[in-house]
Design a protein around this motif. Structure first.
Motif, mmCIF file in Angstrom:
data_model
loop_
_atom_site.group_PDB
_atom_site.id
_atom_site.type_symbol
_atom_site.label_atom_id
_atom_site.label_comp_id
_atom_site.label_asym_id
_atom_site.label_seq_id
_atom_site.Cartn_x
_atom_site.Cartn_y
_atom_site.Cartn_z
ATOM 1 N N ILE A 25 0.851 -1.187 0.000
ATOM 2 C CA ILE A 25 0.000 0.000 0.000
ATOM 3 C C ILE A 25 0.887 1.237 0.000
ATOM 4 O O ILE A 25 1.748 1.393 0.867
ATOM 5 N N SER A 26 0.694 2.070 -0.988
ATOM 6 C CA SER A 26 1.497 3.290 -1.093
ATOM 7 C C SER A 26 1.048 4.302 -0.040
ATOM 8 O O SER A 26 -0.118 4.322 0.373
ATOM 9 N N HIS A 27 1.974 5.135 0.385
ATOM 10 C CA HIS A 27 1.603 6.235 1.272
ATOM 11 C C HIS A 27 0.940 7.371 0.493
ATOM 12 O O HIS A 27 0.207 8.170 1.073
ATOM 13 N N PHE A 28 1.218 7.422 -0.824
ATOM 14 C CA PHE A 28 0.729 8.559 -1.614
ATOM 15 C C PHE A 28 0.219 8.089 -2.965
ATOM 16 O O PHE A 28 0.961 7.471 -3.741
ATOM 17 N N TYR A 29 -1.035 8.402 -3.239
ATOM 18 C CA TYR A 29 -1.629 8.108 -4.546
ATOM 19 C C TYR A 29 -2.024 9.432 -5.195
ATOM 20 O O TYR A 29 -2.619 10.303 -4.550
ATOM 21 N N LEU A 30 -1.710 9.552 -6.468
ATOM 22 C CA LEU A 30 -2.154 10.708 -7.259
ATOM 23 C C LEU A 30 -3.091 10.180 -8.338
ATOM 24 O O LEU A 30 -2.661 9.465 -9.247
ATOM 25 N N ILE A 31 -4.374 10.494 -8.209
ATOM 26 C CA ILE A 31 -5.377 10.040 -9.179
ATOM 27 C C ILE A 31 -5.665 11.192 -10.126
ATOM 28 O O ILE A 31 -6.122 12.256 -9.712
ATOM 29 N N SER A 32 -5.387 10.984 -11.412
ATOM 30 C CA SER A 32 -5.541 12.064 -12.384
ATOM 31 C C SER A 32 -6.523 11.676 -13.475
ATOM 32 O O SER A 32 -6.636 10.517 -13.873
ATOM 33 N N LEU A 42 -12.788 6.163 -7.645
ATOM 34 C CA LEU A 42 -11.556 5.419 -7.397
ATOM 35 C C LEU A 42 -10.954 5.792 -6.045
ATOM 36 O O LEU A 42 -10.438 4.925 -5.325
ATOM 37 N N ALA A 43 -11.017 7.066 -5.682
ATOM 38 C CA ALA A 43 -10.470 7.496 -4.390
ATOM 39 C C ALA A 43 -11.177 6.790 -3.238
ATOM 40 O O ALA A 43 -10.537 6.346 -2.270
ATOM 41 N N ARG A 44 -12.493 6.687 -3.313
ATOM 42 C CA ARG A 44 -13.249 5.986 -2.266
ATOM 43 C C ARG A 44 -12.827 4.515 -2.192
ATOM 44 O O ARG A 44 -12.663 3.947 -1.111
ATOM 45 N N LEU A 45 -12.669 3.901 -3.362
ATOM 46 C CA LEU A 45 -12.298 2.477 -3.393
ATOM 47 C C LEU A 45 -10.896 2.259 -2.842
ATOM 48 O O LEU A 45 -10.652 1.306 -2.100
ATOM 49 N N VAL A 46 -9.964 3.131 -3.187
ATOM 50 C CA VAL A 46 -8.599 3.022 -2.661
ATOM 51 C C VAL A 46 -8.608 3.258 -1.151
ATOM 52 O O VAL A 46 -7.949 2.534 -0.390
ATOM 53 N N GLY A 47 -9.360 4.273 -0.708
ATOM 54 C CA GLY A 47 -9.465 4.542 0.728
ATOM 55 C C GLY A 47 -10.067 3.370 1.477
ATOM 56 O O GLY A 47 -9.596 2.992 2.556
ATOM 57 N N ALA A 48 -11.119 2.777 0.898
ATOM 58 C CA ALA A 48 -11.746 1.613 1.531
ATOM 59 C C ALA A 48 -10.772 0.447 1.592
ATOM 60 O O ALA A 48 -10.680 -0.262 2.606
ATOM 61 N N ALA A 49 -10.004 0.244 0.504
ATOM 62 C CA ALA A 49 -9.038 -0.858 0.475
ATOM 63 C C ALA A 49 -7.960 -0.675 1.535
ATOM 64 O O ALA A 49 -7.505 -1.646 2.151
ATOM 65 N N ALA A 50 -7.552 0.561 1.770
ATOM 66 C CA ALA A 50 -6.505 0.832 2.759
ATOM 67 C C ALA A 50 -6.969 0.556 4.184
ATOM 68 O O ALA A 50 -6.162 0.229 5.065
ATOM 69 N N LYS A 57 -9.469 -6.879 -0.693
ATOM 70 C CA LYS A 57 -9.555 -5.451 -0.386
ATOM 71 C C LYS A 57 -9.767 -4.642 -1.668
ATOM 72 O O LYS A 57 -8.998 -4.824 -2.617
ATOM 73 N N PRO A 58 -10.776 -3.775 -1.715
ATOM 74 C CA PRO A 58 -11.797 -3.560 -0.685
ATOM 75 C C PRO A 58 -12.910 -4.603 -0.798
ATOM 76 O O PRO A 58 -13.372 -4.906 -1.897
ATOM 77 N N CYS A 59 -13.362 -5.122 0.330
ATOM 78 C CA CYS A 59 -14.452 -6.106 0.276
ATOM 79 C C CYS A 59 -15.804 -5.427 0.109
ATOM 80 O O CYS A 59 -16.755 -6.034 -0.385
#
Length: 317
Positions: A25-32, A42-50, A57-59
């Motif tokens: 899991i990266s500390h920093f994601y840049l979604i463009s 995608l941000a919600r899904l990445v946040g949920a996975a984290a 993940k994410p379930c």
């Protein structure tokens, strides 16, 4: 489950699924991506996975996932003040200080910056300090429609997730499912003008018209040889986002091509193309087609929308 809530972008989703399955899991994601491309989804899904407690993940079924998707998780924090035009340095510093407070419920704290491109240099430098030495539980997700507005030092520390447009078939299928009562021509108009992005296609369908106000104004100006109206139309577009402008110019190009083909008598033309067909010579239509065919690749590159609008004011007279 997983990242299937995001349409298209199969390779990106596969990479994310593998990374989270391996605990990378990266500390920093840049979604463009442009407006309507799915950045927030995608941000919600990445946040949920984290934060997810499940095995995949994410379930999206555990309590943590449900809270993130509902925006009620105390460790999923949005850093923004919509009432201000920029993301102030004070707001970034507050988030930076809060990052060093242990999570409330989860193993990680996730900070979402929905307008990363609106951080000025001072704010980005303030963020950079925590990006350089983050706590082990910290995750930052930055969203932007223009990565070039971020400092190279910020971008170099991020895992960049660049969203791609959907195919016409994917868009058509999704729009028909979401808007079963929509007119087929309206669906096709939205597909052709949205630049491949579902959010923009949905907005076009919901507008209830198969032709945008700017396209209608362009047709009126071009038919009447009204230089002032053409200029006013293009000046209004100068501050548009790149993909929005490209979609509009592609719609103009399609109308002009339809009008030129109709002049040969090979096919009937819809109303706006018929106006172009009856008011301009084949040579004039061909010239306008060539102008738009020339500028669209430049717009897809690094030439600014404002510069292209200025050129079109002269080239389409």
């Amino acid at each position: 489950m997983g990242f299937e809530g995001l349409l298209g972008n199969e390779r990106l989703k596969e990479n994310l699924t593998r990374s989270f399955a391996r605990g990378r899991i990266s500390h920093f994601y840049l979604i463009s991506g442009p407006e309507g491309s799915g950045k927030h989804t995608l941000a919600r899904l990445v946040g949920a996975a984290a934060i997810c407690k499940g095995s995949q993940k994410p379930c999206l079924s555990c309590n943590a996932c449900r809270k993130v998707m509902a925006d009620t998780h105390p460790d999923f924090i949005t850093v923004d003040d919509p009432e201000k035009k920029t993301v102030t340095v004070e707001l970034v510093r507050q988030a930076r200080a809060d990052m060093f407070v242990q999570p409330n419920e989860a193993e990680r704290k996730v900070y979402l910056f929905p307008r990363a491109q609106d951080m000025r240099t001072e704010g980005q430098n303030a963020l950079l300090k925590v990006l350089e030495e983050p706590p082990s539980y910290g995750v930052f997700i930055l969203l932007t429609d223009n990565p070039e507005k971020l400092l190279p030092t910020v971008r170099s520390r991020c895992t960049e997730l660049k969203l791609q447009g959907l195919t016409d078939d994917q868009l058509r299928r999704e729009l028909k499912q979401r808007y079963p009562k929509a007119d087929p021509e309206q669906i096709e108009g939205a597909v052709s003008r949205c630049g491949g992005y579902l959010g923009q296609a949905k907005a076009l369908v919901e507008e209830g018209s198969d032709i945008a106000p700017q396209t209608e104004a362009f047709v009126k100006a071009f038919v009447a040889r009204d230089t002032l109206l053409l200029t006013l139309t293009l000046v209004e577009m100068e501050k548009w986002k790149r993909d929005q402008a490209i979609g509009e110019w592609q719609a103009w190009l399609q109308l002009l091509q339809t009008a030129l083909i109709a002049q040969t008598g090979n096919q009937p033309a819809p109303a706006h193309a018929k106006l172009l067909q009856s008011s301009r010579t084949p040579g004039e239509l061909m010239h306008a087609i060539e102008v738009l065919q020339e500028i669209i690749p430049f717009a897809q590159g690094n030439v600014s929308v404002a510069a292209i609008c200025g050129h079109l004011q002269w080239a389409l007279r």
